[in-house]
Design a protein around this motif. Sequence first.
Motif, PDB file in Angstrom:
ATOM      1  N   ILE A  58      -2.265  -7.370 -22.593  1.00 31.78           N
ATOM      2  CA  ILE A  58      -0.660  -8.187 -23.404  1.00 31.78           C
ATOM      3  C   ILE A  58       0.376  -7.641 -22.412  1.00 31.78           C
ATOM      4  CG2 ILE A  58       0.861  -8.067 -25.468  1.00 31.78           C
ATOM      5  CD1 ILE A  58      -1.328  -8.357 -26.630  1.00 31.78           C
ATOM      6  N   GLY A  98       2.393  -9.430 -19.629  1.00 31.77           N
ATOM      7  CA  GLY A  98       3.599  -9.629 -20.312  1.00 31.77           C
ATOM      8  C   GLY A  98       4.470  -9.566 -19.150  1.00 31.77           C
ATOM      9  N   TRP A  99       4.695  -7.991 -18.506  1.00 33.59           N
ATOM     10  CA  TRP A  99       5.353  -7.095 -16.774  1.00 33.59           C
ATOM     11  C   TRP A  99       5.165  -8.559 -15.567  1.00 33.59           C
ATOM     12  CZ3 TRP A  99       8.934  -4.342 -18.782  1.00 33.59           C
ATOM     13  CH2 TRP A  99       8.596  -3.842 -19.482  1.00 33.59           C
ATOM     14  N   LEU A 111       5.241 -11.265 -15.990  1.00 35.45           N
ATOM     15  CA  LEU A 111       5.355 -12.986 -16.271  1.00 35.45           C
ATOM     16  C   LEU A 111       6.946 -11.984 -16.220  1.00 35.45           C
ATOM     17  CD1 LEU A 111       3.273 -14.691 -19.002  1.00 35.45           C
ATOM     18  CD2 LEU A 111       3.794 -15.354 -16.708  1.00 35.45           C
ATOM     19  N   VAL A 112       7.211 -10.932 -16.526  1.00 33.66           N
ATOM     20  CA  VAL A 112       9.042 -10.507 -16.749  1.00 33.66           C
ATOM     21  C   VAL A 112       9.208 -10.747 -15.048  1.00 33.66           C
ATOM     22  CG1 VAL A 112      10.737  -8.543 -16.855  1.00 33.66           C
ATOM     23  CG2 VAL A 112       8.807  -9.324 -18.871  1.00 33.66           C
ATOM     24  N   THR A 162      10.201 -14.282 -12.955  1.00 41.34           N
ATOM     25  CA  THR A 162      10.572 -14.365 -14.034  1.00 41.34           C
ATOM     26  C   THR A 162      11.711 -13.405 -13.442  1.00 41.34           C
ATOM     27  OG1 THR A 162      10.154 -14.812 -16.431  1.00 41.34           O
ATOM     28  CG2 THR A 162      12.603 -15.335 -16.007  1.00 41.34           C
ATOM     29  N   LEU A 163      12.112 -12.286 -13.367  1.00 45.05           N
ATOM     30  CA  LEU A 163      13.565 -11.777 -12.436  1.00 45.05           C
ATOM     31  C   LEU A 163      13.102 -12.054 -10.502  1.00 45.05           C
ATOM     32  CD1 LEU A 163      14.998  -9.572 -13.187  1.00 45.05           C
ATOM     33  CD2 LEU A 163      13.253  -8.062 -12.422  1.00 45.05           C
ATOM     34  N   VAL A 199      14.075 -15.746 -10.592  1.00 43.59           N
ATOM     35  CA  VAL A 199      16.286 -15.321 -10.586  1.00 43.59           C
ATOM     36  C   VAL A 199      17.026 -15.339  -9.177  1.00 43.59           C
ATOM     37  CG1 VAL A 199      16.271 -15.953 -13.385  1.00 43.59           C
ATOM     38  CG2 VAL A 199      16.796 -13.860 -11.939  1.00 43.59           C
ATOM     39  N   ARG A 232      21.056 -19.560  -3.973  1.00 47.36           N
ATOM     40  CA  ARG A 232      22.323 -20.150  -3.978  1.00 47.36           C
ATOM     41  C   ARG A 232      23.591 -20.002  -2.967  1.00 47.36           C
ATOM     42  NH1 ARG A 232      23.628 -19.029  -9.821  1.00 47.36           N
ATOM     43  NH2 ARG A 232      24.954 -19.628  -9.558  1.00 47.36           N
ATOM     44  N   PHE A 281       9.786   0.367 -26.440  1.00 42.46           N
ATOM     45  CA  PHE A 281       9.403   0.708 -24.528  1.00 42.46           C
ATOM     46  C   PHE A 281       8.695   1.951 -25.205  1.00 42.46           C
ATOM     47  CE2 PHE A 281       9.991  -3.629 -23.636  1.00 42.46           C
ATOM     48  CZ  PHE A 281       9.100  -3.362 -22.854  1.00 42.46           C
ATOM     49  N   PHE A 325       7.127  -9.327 -24.791  1.00 42.47           N
ATOM     50  CA  PHE A 325       7.644  -9.517 -23.917  1.00 42.47           C
ATOM     51  C   PHE A 325       8.357 -11.641 -22.699  1.00 42.47           C
ATOM     52  CE2 PHE A 325       4.180  -6.395 -23.531  1.00 42.47           C
ATOM     53  CZ  PHE A 325       4.673  -5.990 -21.709  1.00 42.47           C
ATOM     54  N   LEU A 342      12.185  -9.919 -23.075  1.00 44.30           N
ATOM     55  CA  LEU A 342      12.558  -9.790 -21.977  1.00 44.30           C
ATOM     56  C   LEU A 342      12.345 -11.416 -21.641  1.00 44.30           C
ATOM     57  CD1 LEU A 342      10.697  -6.615 -21.322  1.00 44.30           C
ATOM     58  CD2 LEU A 342      12.674  -6.960 -21.190  1.00 44.30           C
ATOM     59  N   ILE A 343      11.321 -12.647 -20.877  1.00 42.27           N
ATOM     60  CA  ILE A 343      11.926 -13.014 -20.421  1.00 42.27           C
ATOM     61  C   ILE A 343      12.921 -13.602 -20.880  1.00 42.27           C
ATOM     62  CG2 ILE A 343      10.518 -15.395 -19.398  1.00 42.27           C
ATOM     63  CD1 ILE A 343       7.678 -14.288 -20.136  1.00 42.27           C
ATOM     64  N   VAL A 381      15.879 -12.376 -19.420  1.00 43.92           N
ATOM     65  CA  VAL A 381      16.196 -12.032 -17.644  1.00 43.92           C
ATOM     66  C   VAL A 381      16.834 -13.835 -17.640  1.00 43.92           C
ATOM     67  CG1 VAL A 381      15.466 -12.763 -15.278  1.00 43.92           C
ATOM     68  CG2 VAL A 381      14.522 -10.709 -17.273  1.00 43.92           C
ATOM     69  N   ALA A 382      16.337 -14.811 -18.497  1.00 43.08           N
ATOM     70  CA  ALA A 382      16.682 -16.414 -17.360  1.00 43.08           C
ATOM     71  C   ALA A 382      17.971 -16.012 -17.844  1.00 43.08           C
ATOM     72  CB  ALA A 382      15.971 -16.895 -17.857  1.00 43.08           C
ATOM     73  N   TYR A 421      21.475 -13.880 -15.803  1.00 39.87           N
ATOM     74  CA  TYR A 421      21.558 -14.822 -14.816  1.00 39.87           C
ATOM     75  C   TYR A 421      22.257 -15.941 -15.105  1.00 39.87           C
ATOM     76  CZ  TYR A 421      19.945 -17.774 -10.672  1.00 39.87           C
ATOM     77  OH  TYR A 421      20.542 -18.623  -9.268  1.00 39.87           O
TER      78      TYR A 421
END
Lengths: 535, 202
Positions: free
Chosen positions: A505, A509-510, A512-513, A516-517, A520, A527, B30, B164, B167-168, B171-172, B175
Amino acid sequence: MSRRVFGITWPLFGLVLCLGVAQAEVADTEQKASTADHSKFEELQQEFATGPDVTRACLKCHTEAAKQLHKTTHWTWEYNHEKTGQRLGKKYVVNSFCGSITSNYPRCTSCHIGYGWKDGNFDFTSEEAVDCLACHDTTGTYVKFPAGAGHPAYEEKKMGPQVFKPVDLKTVAQNVGKTSRQTCGACHFDGGGGDAVKHGDMDRTLGKPSKALDVHMAVEGLDYSCATCHTFINHNPAGSRYQTTAKDTTGVAVPGIKETRATCESCHGLTPHPRQVNNKLNDHVDKIACQTCHIPTFARGGTATKMWWDWSTAGQRDAEGKPIKKKNEKGEIVYDGMKGDFVWEENVVPEYHWFDGTVRYSLVGDPIDAAAAPVEINHLQGSYQDPNARIWPFKVMGGKQPYDTVNNTFLVGHLFGQDDAAYWKSYDWDKALRSAMAQAKAIGQTDIDYSGKFDFVETRMYWPITHMVAPKDQALGCAECHSKDGRLANLTDFYMPGRDANPWIDRIGWLLVLATLAGVLVHGLMRLVVGRRKA
Amino acid sequence: MSQVMLFTGFERFWHWSQAILIFGLLTTGFEIHGTYSLFGFEQALDYHLILAWTLIGLWAFAIFWHITTGEWRQYVPTGKGLMAMVGYYAYGIFSGEAKPYHKSRRAKHNPLQRLAYLGFKIAIAPALWISGLLLLFYTSWKDTALGAALPLEWVAWVHMGAVFALLIFLVAHVYLAATMGEPWYSLLKSMFTGYEEVKEGN
């Protein structure tokens, strides 16, 4: 002339009398206002030649005392375990200190509450053989001779460099009183053959402890004696190491419900902590013994406890044939030709294990697996799943013991004695083991014979830690256990926040985070780049 | 174009206090999880609990507000315009196309936002609440049928899984919300002022 002398004498006499009364008052408070002054008892107005003579006098009034004591483990050194069916007690178990009492009686039974247990034929029904003074002496002068089978010195005796003066039994008998840290400690602080050797949480520093060492027994505080918690009913104390109350669910001792106080809960109840933002301390009571957090380390009083005793290295003697002794820089004996190698430690962090209160022993005759050393001498029962088990702190005594390499079982050794077979006489293990094993068979300790082949095997033995309770501000903080390499790192059969996590997990989890980061960031950069081009 | 009050005072208060609480919960959470040490385990746990109970209280007000004002309808998902929004973020934004969605007082979130916020409200947040309360009150249910069926670590896994996901989302969300306005900061600004430029007729 004579009248004049009288004139001075009477006021002086009066003064002496007043001083005497004042002194008696002090003594009374010390005696916790007893209604009996034993120094006035007719039976005690005599010189006593031996301990049993004193006991006979005691029994004239305390007619049932010896019968009560006969039923206690203090007397029988035998404990028939209800749950495991094992026959335990000092009479039968093997430990990793001096091994076994078998064949070594006069030395070991200097801590028996009796007189004359010098071989396997001691009469356990004898009332006059009960030693009242060992527990009820208040003078501090009653000392049992270390090799006297429970008797004190009746004439001047020597044991090594130590001189034992004859005990004034009359004075001791006239000053009997309640038990004290000193009387209990005379044996229990010196368990294993010397100060601080055996338990780790009991040594002579508890005779006059500070608050930091023991918050309950501290002289500048509650000043408890041992019996304040180890309540005696019919001379039988509460509390047992063979069948421990690992989880008390009754709570505070209320007459008619619970008469003994050997558990923390007996006074502190089942929700001992004040409610805070989190109520987790009280929640912990179901799985964590009080001792686990409230005894942060043992051997805290300034005296190190023995953590390792390797019998296999014993036997080194000097040119004159005397056993060699080596000390470390602190003055602790680290090698003794009579006993082998030792390791001593102070402020020891306990080992933690699940414990439901039941301890099984590997007795003489029970099979052991030397290939899987270290071999456990005693086995703690309990697990996370067991609702009666809690996590307890233990001193783990390491070392090496003799075992039979053919029969794969522990052996007992004949250490003490004037005969040729005694190890401390001829330093011949084979003879010592043969002699002790024959005696073990004779008293019914085992039905196994010694094969004649022996070796030493590394052992572990668990000693529950329950004394030396620290003041509350010195109790363990959460992170001592709730962390990756905390004190409970070896107990892996349950989930604990702060220590355990599902690695997948966390990884996914990390990942995916971060994805995502990254997404973006790339999006934003694109852009910017596109926007600049347009501009 | 006209200035419209898009976010009422309560909504702004709710949004920003929730943001602070969530960042606090993440920071302390955390630490409890063992990722780092900052306040110390017990302090972190105490802060976490205070923040959690405050957030639960805030949510109770927010739920009440959504029901009584009918604003819950803002989160009803719609397929109409959803793909257009996805296409815009994936391509159109770079080729200079105009935003395919224009907000109004009655529909202040675009179809993607609706989905994301709805997901937060009906999946992530309840998963955190329920697993969190189960963790907190573990000793009250461990000896019941629930305790026999549900190992404690599974509850912890759900809590962490939801963390998590949160968190995702964050972030989105940060932004998009902070950079997607016209001008780029306008959405962020409107979350402070409440007002936003809205096209006439919407």
